[in-house]
Design a protein around this motif. Structure first.
Motif, short mmCIF file in Angstrom:
data_model
loop_
_atom_site.label_atom_id
_atom_site.label_comp_id
_atom_site.label_asym_id
_atom_site.label_seq_id
_atom_site.Cartn_x
_atom_site.Cartn_y
_atom_site.Cartn_z
N ILE A 160 10.42 21.65 -3.23
CA ILE A 160 11.29 21.03 -4.25
C ILE A 160 11.35 19.51 -4.07
N ARG A 161 11.21 18.80 -5.21
CA ARG A 161 11.33 17.34 -5.21
C ARG A 161 12.19 16.90 -6.40
N ASP A 162 12.54 15.64 -6.36
CA ASP A 162 13.36 15.04 -7.41
C ASP A 162 12.48 14.08 -8.20
N TYR A 163 12.06 14.49 -9.40
CA TYR A 163 11.15 13.68 -10.21
C TYR A 163 11.96 12.82 -11.15
N ILE A 164 11.70 11.52 -11.11
CA ILE A 164 12.45 10.58 -11.96
C ILE A 164 11.48 9.84 -12.89
N SER A 210 12.02 0.85 -1.51
CA SER A 210 12.02 1.77 -0.37
C SER A 210 11.77 3.18 -0.89
N SER A 211 11.94 4.15 -0.05
CA SER A 211 11.53 5.51 -0.42
C SER A 211 12.44 6.55 0.20
N CYS A 212 12.58 7.68 -0.48
CA CYS A 212 13.36 8.79 0.07
C CYS A 212 12.68 9.35 1.31
N PHE A 220 12.95 8.38 -5.24
CA PHE A 220 12.49 9.76 -5.08
C PHE A 220 11.09 9.83 -5.73
N ASN A 221 10.75 10.78 -6.56
CA ASN A 221 9.36 10.86 -7.02
C ASN A 221 9.20 10.31 -8.45
N PRO A 222 8.71 9.08 -8.57
CA PRO A 222 8.56 8.47 -9.90
C PRO A 222 7.37 9.08 -10.66
N PRO A 250 -6.36 12.08 -7.43
CA PRO A 250 -4.93 11.82 -7.22
C PRO A 250 -4.37 12.66 -6.07
N GLN A 251 -3.50 12.05 -5.30
CA GLN A 251 -2.84 12.78 -4.20
C GLN A 251 -1.49 13.32 -4.66
N ASN A 252 -0.91 12.68 -5.65
CA ASN A 252 0.43 13.08 -6.11
C ASN A 252 0.32 14.18 -7.16
N LEU A 253 1.39 14.95 -7.27
CA LEU A 253 1.36 16.15 -8.10
C LEU A 253 1.08 15.88 -9.59
N ILE A 254 1.86 15.00 -10.20
CA ILE A 254 1.78 14.88 -11.66
C ILE A 254 0.42 14.37 -12.15
N PRO A 255 -0.13 13.29 -11.54
CA PRO A 255 -1.46 12.89 -12.00
C PRO A 255 -2.51 13.98 -11.79
N PHE A 256 -2.34 14.78 -10.73
CA PHE A 256 -3.30 15.87 -10.53
C PHE A 256 -3.14 16.92 -11.63
N VAL A 257 -1.91 17.20 -11.99
CA VAL A 257 -1.63 18.16 -13.06
C VAL A 257 -2.24 17.67 -14.38
N PHE A 280 0.87 -1.18 0.00
CA PHE A 280 0.00 0.00 0.00
C PHE A 280 0.90 1.23 0.00
N LYS A 281 0.44 2.32 -0.64
CA LYS A 281 1.35 3.46 -0.79
C LYS A 281 0.72 4.84 -0.58
N ALA A 282 -0.52 4.86 -0.06
CA ALA A 282 -1.15 6.17 0.15
C ALA A 282 -0.81 6.71 1.54
N VAL A 283 -0.08 7.81 1.54
CA VAL A 283 0.42 8.36 2.81
C VAL A 283 -0.73 8.72 3.74
N GLY A 284 -1.72 9.47 3.23
CA GLY A 284 -2.84 9.92 4.06
C GLY A 284 -3.63 8.74 4.62
N ARG A 306 0.10 25.24 2.91
CA ARG A 306 0.94 24.03 2.88
C ARG A 306 0.11 22.78 3.19
N ARG A 307 0.56 21.63 2.69
CA ARG A 307 -0.07 20.35 3.02
C ARG A 307 0.66 19.77 4.24
N GLU A 308 -0.14 19.28 5.19
CA GLU A 308 0.45 18.74 6.41
C GLU A 308 1.42 17.59 6.08
N GLY A 309 2.56 17.60 6.74
CA GLY A 309 3.50 16.49 6.56
C GLY A 309 4.50 16.71 5.44
N ASP A 310 4.28 17.74 4.60
CA ASP A 310 5.20 17.98 3.47
C ASP A 310 6.51 18.59 3.96
N ILE A 311 7.57 18.22 3.30
CA ILE A 311 8.87 18.81 3.60
C ILE A 311 9.21 19.88 2.57
C1 UD1 Z 1 4.60 11.52 -1.53
C2 UD1 Z 1 4.85 10.89 -0.21
C3 UD1 Z 1 5.99 9.93 -0.34
C4 UD1 Z 1 5.68 8.90 -1.39
C5 UD1 Z 1 5.39 9.62 -2.69
C6 UD1 Z 1 5.00 8.67 -3.80
C7 UD1 Z 1 4.17 12.57 1.45
C8 UD1 Z 1 4.61 13.48 2.53
N1 UD1 Z 1 5.11 11.89 0.80
O1 UD1 Z 1 5.74 12.28 -1.87
O2 UD1 Z 1 6.24 9.29 0.87
O3 UD1 Z 1 6.77 8.01 -1.54
O4 UD1 Z 1 4.34 10.56 -2.52
O5 UD1 Z 1 3.70 8.21 -3.65
O6 UD1 Z 1 3.00 12.47 1.17
N2 UD1 Z 1 1.69 19.10 -4.55
C9 UD1 Z 1 0.89 20.20 -4.82
N3 UD1 Z 1 -0.42 19.98 -5.17
C10 UD1 Z 1 -0.94 18.73 -5.31
C11 UD1 Z 1 -0.11 17.60 -5.04
C12 UD1 Z 1 1.20 17.82 -4.66
O7 UD1 Z 1 1.34 21.34 -4.71
O8 UD1 Z 1 -2.14 18.62 -5.63
C13 UD1 Z 1 3.10 19.31 -4.17
C14 UD1 Z 1 3.44 18.73 -2.82
O9 UD1 Z 1 3.20 19.64 -1.80
C15 UD1 Z 1 4.93 18.40 -3.01
C16 UD1 Z 1 5.05 18.06 -4.49
O10 UD1 Z 1 3.90 18.63 -5.11
O11 UD1 Z 1 5.69 19.54 -2.75
C17 UD1 Z 1 5.08 16.57 -4.77
O12 UD1 Z 1 3.98 15.97 -4.10
P1 UD1 Z 1 3.63 14.42 -4.27
O13 UD1 Z 1 3.55 14.08 -5.71
O14 UD1 Z 1 2.42 14.14 -3.44
O15 UD1 Z 1 4.90 13.66 -3.71
P2 UD1 Z 1 5.60 13.78 -2.26
O16 UD1 Z 1 4.75 14.45 -1.28
O17 UD1 Z 1 6.96 14.30 -2.49
#
Ligand code: UD1
Length: 336
Positions: free
Chosen positions: A230-234, A124-126, A178-180, A197-204, A84-88, A294-299
């Motif tokens: 800032i993240r490292d997208y691979i 594993s994960s960064c 890092f961020n696939p 989607p919770q992750n950035l790219i699919p939301f985009v 499973f991989k959904a942080v929330g 900001r989103r809770e838990g983000d670095i």
């Molecule tokens: C998250 C997980 C990480 C997991 C990875 C892959 C957290 C804290 N970390 O990484 O453990 O391995 O996903 O599933 O959840 N962002 C926006 N708007 C959005 C979505 C994202 O601004 O709608 C920003 C985020 O704040 C972040 C960046 O985009 O700065 C990347 O977010 P995301 O794709 O969710 O990856 P991580 O949070 O880095």
């Protein structure tokens, strides 16, 4: 021909890795419970490579089924993606996450021990680094207390692997992703997020496709050049190839320790606004977005120093952020 078990082989990273394994001449057997993907991915893999991988629909939490699989299949290596991989979600379902991500890991390792199998690659994960004190992040950076249950399953997973590798002389590599992102150039396989989607790219990409009204950029008050995180997208194909490199290292016994771990990123940090700009260029479309809190838990920032992975795995990334975003956009369009 070496036979490799890929658990979670119909998922996002798993499916791309199966394709690369087949391209490199490995025989692949997949275990997937189809909980977060569809059986159609198997046909797509077959279309890409011309070879249908052996497939078993097994829930790895059912120990008897795991035993039964290994009784009937002898494998030369295991790449273990199933998790499973959904942080929330992990914060609300900690026990499900510990059971699924760690219980199944133990079952697989027990089978390896009992049947004298070897060569294990772990996803594993960064996230294990949390907010690292120094950037880029090297493998020497300390593991920090996990912010999420998901992150904790990766940290504990690595500890289980370290202990098991020592006690049972197993050879294991953990890849800290890092961020696939992105999709296969054939546009036949890619990321299939369930729901919003919770992750950035699919939301985009879903926003650009008109499925979402606008992207929320989580925070522009970070201590970065433009204030966004800032993240490292691979590219997922580069990431998939890192697994082949790691597997070859184990099979040819080039590993220096029983348990090793490597950073797998592009080595470049990109801010959210930079990603948006690059996406607009790749897609030729303006993206609707607004800045929110900001989103809770983000670095603030995480990107990899890949020096050790480049050298030890004899691997490096070949694809740019632009290529990754372009492939993600093509994939999104193919879904609509
Ligand atoms: C998250 C997980 C990480 C997991 C990875 C892959 C957290 C804290 N970390 O990484 O453990 O391995 O996903 O599933 O959840 N962002 C926006 N708007 C959005 C979505 C994202 O601004 O709608 C920003 C985020 O704040 C972040 C960046 O985009 O700065 C990347 O977010 P995301 O794709 O969710 O990856 P991580 O949070 O880095």
């Amino acid at each position: 021909m070496k036979k490799i078990l890929v658990t979670g082989g119909l998922g996002f990273i798993g499916s791309h890795t199966v394709v690369e394994l087949q391209n490199e001449g490995f025989e692949v057997v997949i275990i997937d419970d189809l909980s977060n993907t569809s059986i159609g991915v198997l046909d797509k893999i077959t279309e890409i490579t011309g070879i249908k991988p052996d497939f078993h629909q097994i829930d790895l939490r059912v120990k008897s089924e795991v035993k039964n699989f290994f009784e009937n299949n002898k494998v030369d290596g295991i790449i273990h993606f199933a998790a499973f991989k959904a942080v929330g979600e992990s914060m609300h379902k900690p026990l499900d996450y510990y059971e699924n991500n760690l219980g199944t890991l133990v079952y697989l390792l027990q089978e390896m021990r009992d049947r004298k199998l070897d060569n294990f690659i772990f996803s594993s994960s960064c996230t294990v680094y949390g907010q690292a004190d120094e950037l880029p992040i090297t493998e020497k950076a300390p593991v920090k207390t996990a912010e999420s249950v998901y992150g904790n399953t990766k940290q504990i997973g690595e500890e289980i692997l370290r202990d098991a590798s020592k006690a049972h002389d197993l050879n294991i590599i953990a890849l800290r992703y890092f961020n696939p992102i992105g999709a296969h150039p054939t546009v036949k396989i890619g990321e299939l997020p369930l729901g919003v989607p919770q992750n950035l790219i699919p939301f985009v990409t879903q926003t650009a496709a008109g499925m979402r009204k606008e992207l929320s950029v989580f925070g522009d008050d970070y201590d970065t050049q433009d204030g966004t995180a800032i993240r490292d997208y691979i590219h997922v194909v580069d990431l998939a190839k890192a697994h082949i490199a790691a597997l070859k290292r184990l099979i040819s016994k080039r590993n220096k320790q029983n348990f090793e771990f490597f950073n797998v990123g592009s080595g470049t940090g990109s801010s959210v606004l930079e990603v948006i700009k690059a996406f607009e260029k790749a897609s030729g479309k303006p993206l609707n977005y607004k800045i929110v809190g900001r989103r809770e838990g983000d670095i603030t920032a995480a990107f990899a120093d890949t020096t050790i992975a480049n050298k030890e795995l004899n691997w490096k990334t070949e694809k740019s952020l632009d290529e990754a975003l372009e492939s993600a956009w093509k994939w999104q369009q193919a879904q609509n």
